[in-house]
Motif scaffolding. Structure first.
Motif, PDB file in Angstrom:
ATOM      1  N   ARG A 206       1.749   3.471   1.254  1.00 45.31           N
ATOM      2  CA  ARG A 206       1.981   2.094   2.115  1.00 45.31           C
ATOM      3  C   ARG A 206       2.629   2.650   3.489  1.00 45.31           C
ATOM      4  O   ARG A 206       3.486   3.292   3.401  1.00 45.31           O
ATOM      5  CB  ARG A 206       2.772   0.927   1.344  1.00 45.31           C
ATOM      6  N   PRO A 207       2.438   1.754   4.416  1.00 40.15           N
ATOM      7  CA  PRO A 207       2.911   2.181   5.688  1.00 40.15           C
ATOM      8  C   PRO A 207       4.399   1.411   5.869  1.00 40.15           C
ATOM      9  O   PRO A 207       4.692   0.636   5.190  1.00 40.15           O
ATOM     10  CB  PRO A 207       2.070   1.347   6.623  1.00 40.15           C
ATOM     11  N   SER A 208       5.142   1.815   6.676  1.00 45.93           N
ATOM     12  CA  SER A 208       6.393   1.034   7.015  1.00 45.93           C
ATOM     13  C   SER A 208       6.213  -0.418   7.353  1.00 45.93           C
ATOM     14  O   SER A 208       5.396  -0.593   8.296  1.00 45.93           O
ATOM     15  CB  SER A 208       7.220   1.717   7.910  1.00 45.93           C
ATOM     16  N   VAL A 209       6.921  -1.216   6.818  1.00 49.98           N
ATOM     17  CA  VAL A 209       6.993  -2.574   7.202  1.00 49.98           C
ATOM     18  C   VAL A 209       7.597  -2.807   8.667  1.00 49.98           C
ATOM     19  O   VAL A 209       7.466  -4.005   9.212  1.00 49.98           O
ATOM     20  CB  VAL A 209       7.365  -3.598   6.023  1.00 49.98           C
TER      21      VAL A 209
ATOM     22  N   GLY B 199       6.880   8.110  12.023  1.00 44.62           N
ATOM     23  CA  GLY B 199       7.371   8.792  13.038  1.00 44.62           C
ATOM     24  C   GLY B 199       6.372   9.343  14.168  1.00 44.62           C
ATOM     25  O   GLY B 199       6.763   9.421  15.349  1.00 44.62           O
ATOM     26  N   GLU B 200       5.394   9.796  13.508  1.00 41.74           N
ATOM     27  CA  GLU B 200       4.232  10.272  14.755  1.00 41.74           C
ATOM     28  C   GLU B 200       3.807   9.213  15.423  1.00 41.74           C
ATOM     29  O   GLU B 200       3.345   9.279  16.582  1.00 41.74           O
ATOM     30  CB  GLU B 200       3.127  11.013  13.801  1.00 41.74           C
ATOM     31  N   TYR B 201       3.779   7.848  14.768  1.00 40.93           N
ATOM     32  CA  TYR B 201       3.417   6.603  15.488  1.00 40.93           C
ATOM     33  C   TYR B 201       4.416   6.420  16.552  1.00 40.93           C
ATOM     34  O   TYR B 201       4.083   6.185  17.831  1.00 40.93           O
ATOM     35  CB  TYR B 201       3.264   5.436  14.862  1.00 40.93           C
TER      36      TYR B 201
ATOM     37  N   GLU C 151      -2.404   9.467   8.968  1.00 42.56           N
ATOM     38  CA  GLU C 151      -3.352   7.957   8.848  1.00 42.56           C
ATOM     39  C   GLU C 151      -4.382   8.334   7.617  1.00 42.56           C
ATOM     40  O   GLU C 151      -4.541   7.404   6.758  1.00 42.56           O
ATOM     41  CB  GLU C 151      -4.095   7.629   9.896  1.00 42.56           C
ATOM     42  N   LYS C 152      -4.867   9.504   7.610  1.00 42.93           N
ATOM     43  CA  LYS C 152      -5.809  10.021   6.515  1.00 42.93           C
ATOM     44  C   LYS C 152      -5.007  10.031   5.343  1.00 42.93           C
ATOM     45  O   LYS C 152      -5.776   9.799   4.424  1.00 42.93           O
ATOM     46  CB  LYS C 152      -6.601  11.159   7.280  1.00 42.93           C
ATOM     47  N   LEU C 153      -4.024  10.768   5.253  1.00 44.62           N
ATOM     48  CA  LEU C 153      -3.287  11.022   4.246  1.00 44.62           C
ATOM     49  C   LEU C 153      -2.853   9.364   3.504  1.00 44.62           C
ATOM     50  O   LEU C 153      -2.911   9.351   2.190  1.00 44.62           O
ATOM     51  CB  LEU C 153      -2.086  11.791   4.256  1.00 44.62           C
TER      52      LEU C 153
ATOM     53  N   ILE D 208       5.007  10.460   3.378  1.00 47.30           N
ATOM     54  CA  ILE D 208       3.614  10.055   4.206  1.00 47.30           C
ATOM     55  C   ILE D 208       4.041   8.962   4.981  1.00 47.30           C
ATOM     56  O   ILE D 208       3.670   8.899   5.988  1.00 47.30           O
ATOM     57  CB  ILE D 208       2.376  10.016   3.226  1.00 47.30           C
ATOM     58  N   ARG D 209       4.768   7.962   4.384  1.00 41.29           N
ATOM     59  CA  ARG D 209       5.128   6.687   5.124  1.00 41.29           C
ATOM     60  C   ARG D 209       6.004   7.044   6.336  1.00 41.29           C
ATOM     61  O   ARG D 209       5.697   6.713   7.458  1.00 41.29           O
ATOM     62  CB  ARG D 209       5.601   5.756   4.409  1.00 41.29           C
ATOM     63  N   VAL D 210       6.977   7.831   6.250  1.00 42.76           N
ATOM     64  CA  VAL D 210       7.897   8.116   7.147  1.00 42.76           C
ATOM     65  C   VAL D 210       7.507   9.158   8.074  1.00 42.76           C
ATOM     66  O   VAL D 210       7.665   8.807   9.372  1.00 42.76           O
ATOM     67  CB  VAL D 210       9.268   8.824   6.799  1.00 42.76           C
TER      68      VAL D 210
END
Length: 185
Positions: free
Chosen positions: A79-82, A31-33, A70-72, A25-27
Motif C-alpha cells: 500500500r502507498p503512504s497515505v 521517498g522516490e516520489y 511503482e511496479k513493485l 516498498i511503501r517508504v
C-alpha cells in the motif's frame, strides 16, 4: 542464510517478513516520489540556468527509481503512504525554496537528502538480507545513484551554500522524519 526455524523468535512489535517488505516498498516509493518533487521544484526556479541540466539528469534517474517502486507496489500488493499529498507539496516546496536561495543551496539540499537516503538504503538491505535478491539488487543500484547525486552536489558547491551546516542539518532531520512517517502511515 538463516531459515525461519533458526532465527531468534519474533518479539512483540517485530515485523513479519511481509510487513517489512510492505514497509520497504511503501517508504521507498514515497521517498522516490519526494525526490522527484524536490527536483521539479528546483527546476521550476533553476531550469533555465546552467545547473538545470545537472538537476534534470538527477531527476531522470529518480524517475527510473520511482517507476521501479511503482511496479513493485503492484506486484507485491504494497500500500502507498497515505501521506502522499504531503510528499507532493513538501517535496516541491523544499526544492523550490532551496533553489530560491541559490544553486549552491539547491545542491546542499541534494547532498543532505542523499546522505540520509544512502544510510536508509544500506539499513534496508541489511534488514532484507538475502530474502529478496531482486529488491536488494534494485536498492543497491539506486543507492549507488543516490551517492552519485550526493557527489554531484558536492562537486557543484553544496558546502559553499549560505549556512550550509544549518541547512543540511534541518533537511536531514526533515528527511529522517519523512522516512519514519512514510514507513508507518
Amino acid at each position: 542464510m538463516t531459515t525461519e526455524t533458526t532465527r531468534a523468535p519474533r518479539l512483540p512489535g517485530d515485523l513479519s517478513h511481509d510487513q517489512l517488505l510492505d514497509r520497504v516498498i511503501r517508504v521507498d516509493h514515497a521517498g522516490e516520489y519526494g525526490a522527484k518533487r524536490i527536483y521539479e521544484g528546483q527546476l521550476a526556479v533553476l531550469g533555465s540556468k546552467p545547473e538545470g541540466q545537472v538537476i534534470r539528469h538527477m531527476l531522470e534517474q529518480e524517475l527510473v527509481h520511482l517507476k521501479a517502486f511503482e511496479k513493485l507496489m503492484v506486484e507485491r500488493r504494497a500500500r502507498p503512504s497515505v501521506l502522499f499529498p504531503i510528499w507532493h507539496v513538501a517535496g516541491f516546496a523544499l526544492g523550490a525554496a532551496t533553489a530560491l536561495m541559490g544553486p549552491k543551496a539547491a545542491m546542499a539540499c541534494t547532498v543532505a537528502v542523499e546522505e540520509v537516503i544512502d544510510e536508509h538504503y544500506r539499513q534496508q538491505n541489511a534488514a532484507l538480507g538475502e530474502s529478496e535478491p531482486e529488491i536488494t539488487e534494485k536498492i543497491a543500484q539506486f543507492r549507488a545513484e543516490e551517492v552519485e547525486h550526493r557527489d554531484t552536489g558536492l562537486a557543484h558547491g553544496a558546502e559553499q551554500a549560505p549556512a550550509y551546516e544549518l541547512l543540511s542539518g534541518a533537511i536531514k532531520a526533515g528527511s529522517r522524519l519523512a522516512i519514519w512517517l512514510a514507513e508507518r502511515v
